[in-house]
Design an enzyme around this catalytic site. Structure first.
Site, short mmCIF file in Angstrom:
data_model
loop_
_atom_site.label_atom_id
_atom_site.label_comp_id
_atom_site.label_asym_id
_atom_site.label_seq_id
_atom_site.Cartn_x
_atom_site.Cartn_y
_atom_site.Cartn_z
N SER A 145 1.65 -3.19 -0.74
CA SER A 145 2.05 -4.27 0.14
C SER A 145 3.46 -4.78 -0.16
O SER A 145 4.42 -4.02 -0.06
CB SER A 145 1.01 -5.39 0.05
OG SER A 145 1.15 -6.30 1.09
N ASP A 203 16.16 2.20 -0.78
CA ASP A 203 16.93 2.61 0.39
C ASP A 203 18.33 2.00 0.42
O ASP A 203 19.23 2.54 1.06
CB ASP A 203 16.18 2.23 1.66
CG ASP A 203 15.03 3.18 1.97
OD1 ASP A 203 14.76 4.07 1.13
OD2 ASP A 203 14.40 3.04 3.03
N LYS A 211 0.12 0.35 1.77
CA LYS A 211 -0.20 -0.76 2.66
C LYS A 211 1.08 -1.30 3.27
O LYS A 211 1.76 -2.12 2.68
CB LYS A 211 -0.95 -1.87 1.93
CG LYS A 211 -1.36 -2.98 2.90
CD LYS A 211 -1.90 -4.18 2.20
CE LYS A 211 -2.21 -5.27 3.22
NZ LYS A 211 -1.01 -5.73 3.94
#
Length: 501
Positions: free
Chosen positions: A333, A344, A358
């Site tokens: 999550s 990223d 999740k």
């Protein structure tokens, strides 16, 4: 009733919304949930799906437990028809309104194939919020699941567990005589749950003493810090462990990072430990991300209509040193959101095993009777559009062994000196202890010290060692002149100096 535990905490995008008041309607909560799910759930369920699910949920339990036959038509597909059937069944099965509403709601939600959309009673909601905030009623230890074993990975100070003599590294075998063998995490936590002041007898196995013992503990209210951290031996690499993304997580993380930076102004790297962190508030993940980048894309979210929205970090602060994030199958999550965003944006690399997967965000909606609905509204993607939901994040540096993950992470940011030792069942890497199911050292029948092969492999870079559990270190001491093992203490100390850097 769906159960909730800290290891699978949902990502909460927004808190709020007002209940739909219908005091004269006995099925008010069922109607509220029906309307919210129909209008807002990510999967865009149909009216018929929800109506039939609600009726089937009531029918199955009533027929099983009360032996009363209930019938409804496959053509029942409207809210009015659902309420009419429920009213009939209330009298026929002699059900109270509260039970009838709960069964209908659970039946409705079961059709969504979404474990993160759930109905909370008032008590469930309080427990959920306490879990997010790391406010617990329990015995005062944290567990980790590895190789089918339930390991006590941390004993919380000033807790019943700390007063009982339980130790890190103890393996939990049973609760009140009921074996935990074959149980999953959710089942184990359910067995450990209880009200403040209640007692349980825990059966544990202590590998360091090769014995089994029983301990009686009383549950107590405990508030646990969300963040722990320290400097590795040598003073220029930091370590921060984050337990959950509660409302204080970002503040505690900032304070800990500032403390480490003050202790070591020339900080050369940071390990962020998100292993077994099941998430929490997405806003906390965003605020922690702002401690690593002045400005950058945090995530994309899409709603049920495919509308994509960007969420950005702004007015943050940049860092100048490499970051490694430790992840495993319990990283979920908001943890995955933070890990994916920092990777990223070129700030961090992930070390460990594939994460939970999740990638959805929920909203808490209060209901008219004081209960609540947690509903999935969005799916999120990393800044490079990597899908997380039901997929997980693959690590940049793969490693399954808990202690070896730390060694590989330190290697990857240029650490040259290593000291590994065992302490109370933990593996201590450059002065910081990590709970491990498998001991770092053990003796063979001839009395020779063996070392865990995966840890040694991560240390010296010989991958083929990982195929064995433990190896005799003698030949490696000869092969690597800077690899040393002191055996003059109760347990060996392994040191290694990296050459050629």
């Amino acid at each position: 009733m769906k159960r909730i535990f800290s290891w699978v905490l949902a990502a909460i995008l927004v808190l709020g919304a007002s209940p739909i008041h219908a005091a004269d309607d006995p099925f008010a909560e069922t109607v509220e949930v029906y309307q919210q799910v129909l209008d807002n759930h990510l999967s865009k369920p149909s009216e018929k799906q929800l109506v039939q699910g609600a009726l089937e949920g009531v029918k199955k339990l009533v027929e099983k437990e009360k032996k009363v036959s209930l019938e409804f038509s496959p053509e029942d597909d409207t809210l009015a028809e659902m309420e009419r059937r429920l009213s009939e069944w209330k009298d026929k099965a002699k059900l109270d309104i509260s039970t009838l509403n709960r069964l209908a709601i659970e039946g409705m939600l079961a059709t969504l194939d979404d474990p993160h959309t759930m109905f909370f009673t008032k008590e469930d909601l309080q427990l959920f919020e306490a879990n997010v905030e790391n406010q617990l009623v329990g015995f005062g230890f944290r567990m980790r699941f590895q190789n089918g074993l339930m390991l006590l990975r941390e004993i919380i100070p000033n807790s019943p567990a700390s007063a009982s003599g339980l130790k890190k590294g103890d393996q939990l075998l049973a609760v009140d005589g009921v074996s935990l063998q074959g149980k999953n995490a959710e089942e184990a936590y359910l067995m450990l749950r209880g009200e403040e002041g209640t007692e349980a007898v825990l059966t544990v196995f202590r590998p360091s003493e090769n014995r089994q013992l029983e301990v009686k503990l009383k549950r107590a209210a405990i508030t646990v810090p969300e963040v722990e951290g320290n400097l590795f031996q040598g003073g220029n690499i930091g370590y921060i462990s984050l337990e959950t993304f509660g409302s204080e997580a970002a503040v505690q993380f900032r304070d800990k990072l500032d403390q480490l930076t003050k202790q070591s102004p020339s900080l050369k790297g940071l390990l962020v430990d998100l292993r077994d962190n099941g998430g929490g508030y997405l806003s906390s993940a965003r605020d922690i991300a702002s401690l690593f980048m002045e400005e950058g894309l945090l995530m994309y979210t899409t709603n049920r209509n495919g509308v994509e929205v960007q969420t950005w970090v702004r007015n943050g602060r940049d860092i100048s040193y490499p970051v490694r994030i430790l992840v495993n199958e319990g990283t979920a999550s908001a943890s995955e959101l933070l890990a994916g965003a920092l990777r990223d944006n070129g700030i961090a690399k992930l070390v460990g095993t594939k994460t939970f997967g999740k990638g959805s965000a929920q909203q808490i909606i209060p209901l008219s009777e004081g209960d609540a609905l947690k509903i999935t509204l969005h799916e999120y993607f990393t800044p490079k559009h990597t899908k997380v939901n039901h997929v997980g994040l693959e690590p940049d540096i793969g490693e399954a062994d808990y202690a070896a993950q730390v060694v590989r992470a330190l290697h990857s940011i240029g650490v040259k000196s290593f000291q590994l030792e065992a302490e109370d069942g933990d593996t201590v890497v450059n002065g910081i202890a990590f709970a491990a199911v498998d001991h770092l050292f053990k003796k063979n029948e001839q009395g020779k010290w063996l070392v865990r092969s995966k840890v040694l492999a991560s240390l010296i870079g010989e991958e083929q060692l990982g195929a064995q559990d433990y190896v005799d270190i003698t030949s490696y001491l000869q092969k690597y002149p800077t690899l040393k093992m002191q055996t003059d203490k109760e347990s060996p100390v392994l040191t290694y100096q990296v050459l050629g850097r």
